[in-house]
Design a protein around this motif. Structure first.
Motif, PDB file in Angstrom:
ATOM      1  N   HIS B  34       0.814  -1.207   0.000  1.00 19.42           N
ATOM      2  CA  HIS B  34       0.000   0.000   0.000  1.00 19.42           C
ATOM      3  C   HIS B  34       0.844   1.252   0.000  1.00 19.42           C
ATOM      4  O   HIS B  34       2.032   1.219   0.264  1.00 19.42           O
ATOM      5  N   SER B  35       0.168   2.368  -0.211  1.00 19.73           N
ATOM      6  CA  SER B  35       0.819   3.664  -0.112  1.00 19.73           C
ATOM      7  C   SER B  35       1.127   3.932   1.357  1.00 19.73           C
ATOM      8  O   SER B  35       0.654   3.237   2.248  1.00 19.73           O
ATOM      9  N   VAL B  36       1.890   4.964   1.592  1.00 18.97           N
ATOM     10  CA  VAL B  36       2.294   5.309   2.946  1.00 18.97           C
ATOM     11  C   VAL B  36       1.075   5.525   3.825  1.00 18.97           C
ATOM     12  O   VAL B  36       1.010   5.101   4.971  1.00 18.97           O
ATOM     13  N   GLU B  38      -2.089   4.290   3.364  1.00 19.63           N
ATOM     14  CA  GLU B  38      -2.807   3.050   3.619  1.00 19.63           C
ATOM     15  C   GLU B  38      -2.001   2.138   4.530  1.00 19.63           C
ATOM     16  O   GLU B  38      -2.546   1.405   5.341  1.00 19.63           O
ATOM     17  N   GLU B  39      -0.679   2.178   4.346  1.00 19.06           N
ATOM     18  CA  GLU B  39       0.142   1.269   5.130  1.00 19.06           C
ATOM     19  C   GLU B  39       0.062   1.604   6.608  1.00 19.06           C
ATOM     20  O   GLU B  39      -0.038   0.715   7.456  1.00 19.06           O
TER      21      GLU B  39
ATOM     22  N   ARG C  88       9.356   1.652   4.645  1.00 21.00           N
ATOM     23  CA  ARG C  88       8.918   0.690   3.645  1.00 21.00           C
ATOM     24  C   ARG C  88      10.098   0.102   2.887  1.00 21.00           C
ATOM     25  O   ARG C  88      10.032  -0.971   2.329  1.00 21.00           O
ATOM     26  N   THR C 271       2.155   3.414  -5.550  1.00 17.55           N
ATOM     27  CA  THR C 271       1.239   2.283  -5.455  1.00 17.55           C
ATOM     28  C   THR C 271      -0.092   2.642  -6.089  1.00 17.55           C
ATOM     29  O   THR C 271      -0.293   3.771  -6.532  1.00 17.55           O
ATOM     30  N   ASP C 273      -2.682   3.235  -4.663  1.00 17.55           N
ATOM     31  CA  ASP C 273      -3.400   4.258  -3.900  1.00 17.55           C
ATOM     32  C   ASP C 273      -2.741   5.622  -3.952  1.00 17.55           C
ATOM     33  O   ASP C 273      -3.241   6.560  -3.359  1.00 17.55           O
ATOM     34  N   GLY C 274      -1.602   5.732  -4.580  1.00 22.16           N
ATOM     35  CA  GLY C 274      -0.997   7.060  -4.621  1.00 22.16           C
ATOM     36  C   GLY C 274       0.517   6.986  -4.698  1.00 22.16           C
ATOM     37  O   GLY C 274       1.119   5.953  -4.461  1.00 22.16           O
TER      38      GLY C 274
END
Lengths: 293, 414, 312
Positions: B34-36, B38-39, C88, C271, C273-274
């Motif tokens: 996921h993006s930061v 969502e993560e 990440r 990702t 989502d962005g």
């Protein structure tokens, strides 16, 4: 003595060719055969493949999108390969000097090559943006209205070609440069003494001696242009209105988005045949009557 | 083989075998990418899960799925799947049809149905089974710059599509060839399809016919939607294109574009820009005054693979992730939740205090319609996108959708 | 043999001296024939990358600012720190993994390709052209369609990753360095490239060496390779760079964090989502720097290597 050399030559041929070729057979040729097999199947990756004969190839024949992708790929190749080669050769000749600073220029020209294509594509997307992009902003200084760089079907492919040529120039420049460096200067010197001008000496001495490098650059440029993918994938996803769909992009989409591996394999086999024909023809045309081929 | 690779190979087999031996704790392999934003939510959700289920550990692996799910598809081909992963687009149906996914009804998942928006829930259903539990549901709405509306003397967001067009006109400011402010922003590629499909739904159209063998976008409603899109495209009030939604979001925050068709990502963008809430959101307009607003929503769901060694625990995990207790952490990270009563959760209530617009976005999910779940959807998408792009370029809307439908009749048969 | 080389070098250097002397006073010629056009081209070539650098030093919102500006305030040097800290990615480890991947792959590639190219260029035998054409043909199937067959192949490597002799039962080389590195080691492109270069070396060199009693291996190792340093370096640089920027294969073949490569880490910034543009571009800058450094360091081997080559 002669027999020792013969034996050694035989050994070296076997070992030196054998290892790399075995490698190729395992990691490249065997997957190609698998793709060939899959092209006769219906295979969605998730369930086992089923033989369907030549149905994939029959469908391809009537698939207008496939032909559009073939045409787009062809267009991309025909425009970008000659332009790319001419520009990179000019660059190579330009920086093939022992002048202070030449090394710096060589490095600058090479930098686009070493920057990851995905990152570069992202930057170009931002440059090409219609409302906020740099390209249109610069055009507005000379009162040109904003252009739809990546969202008009006439401009999208040229925009991608410009970016691709920019990205690839340094690569072929280095190959030409290595070949230019291998040409002894006394040859130019002799021509110069004979009164041949720069252009004369370029066309009658440099160009013929560049032939092996030229063959490499032409053939590999054709092969890689036919397989253009990442720029399209990142910048336009084949749009607008399929104006930038290329063969490999379509193959990729068919395999991983439509989960239609069999059909994608059939496309890949046709691309393979097309490439073998084109590159061998160009190879043959360029290496006729020549020792270096 | 080097000792290191042996070690790694060993680690893989231990990773999958060991939990079966230890009866008391079970470790689930969970892939996410996921993006930061969502993560951060996912991490809190997992922590809440592990706190309430001490016998289950979640081994979260960050995976870049690839745009089209290459990572999962190839893992299927070699049977190296995790226990749980997210899934989106048309893949759920294809995976379910190929027998890769666990039907979660045997673990009582249908009890959750009442608490989840119907649009989101339907995403996980296939042929009577439930193969995925939604964890993300993002409705699209109109996000607009309040100041731009004030300056143009527009009191409220557009209620009908005619008003939307009229407002776009009022909100466009030109200076010679330079457009200083666009009335409306529509993104390229996927975002364009989202907008077009939203129009289609608003005008009462559908993507497929009833048995999903054929595109139905050439219906009267479909043609009206296409004509409306075409009218916008030709108006000169629309900023169209660019492959990045972030660009449009920043444009509406700065006021360069007065309104956009977007989802809850706008709030995060506002937060990142440290902007003082310049953006408000409103439901999608309707065709005729008094109709119910229809918006398009996109869904992500978690699935359990049939190859999982711990189906019961995995089902427990995905159920939890869709529950209001877990979903409130998505609200905290400025997204909407899939659970209908997520707004009553304490964390959500706290978040709404600073972000009241988020509640409007959450309410938009009530009648939100999603893309078709048909396995044919990815193919249909690849026909609809070029058609929408052609309309944006000025092609005749009616003949464009008609030719798309003809083309689809060939493509969908494969 | 040694003598032949020295002679050619002497001649070449002598010629160069004459050539340079006669041009020494031609300052204007250099200015208009080189510096001015080269500077203009350099600006055009470097601009998109300068823009990338500029974007990487911005806040997320400033990336899309209009009208565009080269420098925006505040200058976010923090992006470059953040990219090292982002949870990440483990960018340090990823850097190392990518370095191992690219180095091993390019060294093996140069070695193995030069062997095949040497035979294909320097010996006459039946079937030579056929083999060469087949080698070339292997470059004509796109990587994207090879992914899946290769993946299945790697999973079934016998006696690896819990597999039995027949390649069943385990995960083979999936998620291992051999699986990541080995499939790409030999490519038709690199054999083709070196073959073209070996063709330009005068055949007389081999003959002279044989008369001097050199073995065939000696000709390859002591003569062909040293004379080909520019080409070998070029290939090494290209190969390193290709592996360094490779995305699809590492994406598919790796799953554990400890084997992830840099490009995979960067992909996590973008990702469904962005995307975090400024961070992503900062990462792109960071990932490009080693490649630029390698080119700058090695270009003297490519460019000023030797003036031997074509002697005909």
């Amino acid at each position: 003595m002669a027999s020792t050399i013969k034996r050694q030559q035989l050994q070296i041929r076997l070992i030196f060719l054998g290892i790399p070729l075995a490698w190729l057979v395992v990691f490249v040729v065997s997957p190609i055969f698998l793709i060939f097999y899959l092209s006769f199947t219906d295979y969605n990756i998730l369930s086992p493949a089923q033989m369907i004969g030549t149905l994939n190839y029959e469908d391809l024949w009537f698939d207008s999108l496939f032909w559009k992708a073939t045409w787009n790929t062809f267009f991309y190749t025909v425009v970008s390969v000659p332009l790319g080669i001419v520009f990179s050769l000019l660059l190579a000749v330009l920086v093939n000097r022992r002048l202070p600073g030449a090394a710096l220029y060589r490095s600058i020209f090479y930098i686009p090559v070493v920057t990851p294509l995905v990152a570069v594509s992202v930057v170009w997307i931002l440059i090409y943006q219609t409302s906020n992009g740099l390209a249109n902003y610069v055009l507005s200084w000379i009162n040109v209205p904003p252009q739809q760089w990546l969202t008009s079907s006439t401009l999208a492919m040229p925009s991608i070609i410009v970016m691709s040529i920019w990205k690839g120039l340094g690569f072929n420049m280095v190959i030409f440069l290595a070949a230019l460096q291998a040409i002894p200067r006394e040859l130019h010197e002799a021509a110069w003494v004979d009164g041949a001008g720069r252009f004369r000496s370029f066309f009658s001495i440099t160009l013929p001696l560049l032939r092996p490098a030229m063959i490499y650059v032409v053939v590999t440029s054709i092969i890689s242009s036919f397989q253009v993918f990442t720029q399209v994938f990142v910048m336009t996803e084949g749009g607008p209105n399929n104006a930038t769909v290329t063969l490999v992009h379509l193959i990729y989409r068919t395999a991983f988005l439509n989960l239609d591996m069999g059909y994608a394999s059939a496309m890949a086999m046709l691309l393979f045949v097309l490439l073998v024909a084109t590159s061998l023809t160009s190879f043959w045309l360029m290496s006729r009557n020549n020792y270096y081929a | 083989m080097t000792p290191r690779t042996l070690l790694m190979a060993g680690a893989i087999s231990i990773g999958t075998v060991a939990p079966a031996l230890a009866q008391d704790t079970v470790t689930l392999q969970f892939w996410e990418g996921h993006s930061v934003q969502e993560e951060a939510a996912t991490i809190e959700m997992i922590k809440a899960f592990e706190d309430s289920h001490p016998n289950i550990k979640i081994n979260r692996t960050k995976v870049s799925f690839g745009t089209n799910f290459e990572k999962i598809t190839t893992a299927v081909a070699s049977n190296t799947l995790p226990d749980v992963s997210p899934i989106w687009g048309g893949f759920l149906t294809q995976f379910a049809a190929s027998g890769q996914l666990l039907d979660l009804r045997q673990y009582g998942v249908e009890d959750m149905q009442e608490g989840i928006y119907p649009g989101a829930w339907s995403f996980g259903e296939w042929q009577g089974g439930v193969y995925g539990v939604p964890y993300a549901f993002d409705a699209r709405f109109i996000a607009y710059n309040k100041q731009a509306f004030e300056e143009a003397g527009i009191a409220q967001p557009p209620q009908t599509y005619d008003e939307l067009y009229a407002d776009a006109e009022k909100l466009t400011k030109k200076n010679g060839n330079t457009v200083e402010q666009y009335g409306l922003g529509i993104g390229g590629a996927d975002a364009l399809v989202n907008f077009y499909v939203n129009l289609l739904y608003s005008f009462g159209g559908k993507i497929f016919n009833d048995d999903e063998t054929q595109l139905a976008i050439d219906s009267d409603a479909g043609i009206k939607a296409a004509e409306y899109l075409s009218k916008l495209a030709e108006s000169g009030y629309v900023s169209y294109g660019g492959s990045t939604g972030d660009d449009l979001r920043n444009s509406v925050i700065t006021g360069r574009v007065a309104m956009i068709h977007d989802g809850p990502w706008i709030f995060y963008a506002e937060q990142q820009a440290n902007a003082d809430h310049p953006v408000a959101v409103a439901p999608m307009p309707v065709v005729k005054q008094g109709e119910k607003s229809v918006n398009f929503g996109s869904v992500g769901a978690y699935v359990v693979y049939k190859s999982s060694q711990h189906p019961k625990e995995a089902a427990e995990f995905v159920k939890f992730m869709g529950s209001p207790e877990a979903q409130q952490y998505r609200v905290k990270l400025l997204k909407t939740g899939v659970a209908t009563n997520v707004s009553e959760q304490p964390v959500a209530i706290e978040t709404y205090k600073e972000w009241p617009e988020l509640k409007t976005a959450q309410e938009a999910l009530n009648g939100s319609q999603i893309f078709p779940t048909s396995a044919k959807w990815p193919r249909a998408f690849q026909i609809i996108l070029p058609a929408a792009e052609a309309i944006m370029e000025g092609d005749d809307p009616q003949s464009t959708v008609e030719s798309a439908v003809r083309q689809a009749s060939r493509q969908l048969r494969r | 043999m040694g003598q032949t080389v020295t002679t050619i070098v002497d001649v070449a250097q002598g010629a160069t001296k004459v050539y340079r002397k006669s041009r020494r006073h031609n300052v204007l010629g250099n200015l208009f024939g080189f510096y001015i056009p080269a500077t203009i081209i350099a600006v055009v070539m470097a601009f998109p990358l300068l823009w990338m650098l500029a974007l990487s030093l911005r806040t997320e919102a400033d990336v899309f600012i209009f009208p565009p500006r080269l420098v925006t305030l505040p200058v976010m040097w923090e992006n470059f720190i953040e990219i090292w800290r982002d949870p990440r990615m483990q960018i340090g480890l990823e850097f190392w993994n990518t370095f191992v991947y690219a180095t091993v792959r390019s060294v093996l590639q140069v070695l193995l390709s030069s062997m095949a190219a040497f035979v294909l260029a320097r010996y006459e035998f039946r079937g030579r052209n056929t083999i060469f054409i087949l080698v070339l043909a292997t470059t004509m199937i796109p990587h994207e369609v090879m992914l899946l067959p290769l993946y299945i192949l790697i999973k079934h490597v016998p006696l690896a990753g819990g597999n039995d002799l027949y390649g069943a039962g385990g995960t083979g080389w999936l998620d291992t360095f051999p699986g990541l590195i080995l499939p790409g080691v030999v490519s038709g492109y690199s054999i083709f490239f070196l073959r073209q270069f070996f063709l330009t070396l005068p055949k007389e060199i081999d003959e002279a060496a044989r008369l001097d009693g050199a073995s065939e291996f000696g000709i390859y190792w002591r003569i062909a390779l040293p004379l080909s340093i520019p080409a070998l370096t070029t290939l090494g640089v290209f190969s390193f760079q290709f592996a360094w920027s490779d995305f699809m294969w590492p994406l598919i073949i790796t799953s554990s964090d400890h084997i992830k490569t840099l490009q995979l880490g960067l992909a996590l910034l973008s990702t469904i989502d962005g995307t975090q543009w400024s961070l992503l571009l900062a990462g792109a800058v960071v990932s490009s720097l080693p490649l630029i450094a390698i080119f700058v360091l090695l270009q003297r081997f490519i460019v000023t290597g030797i003036n031997l080559g074509v002697g005909k």
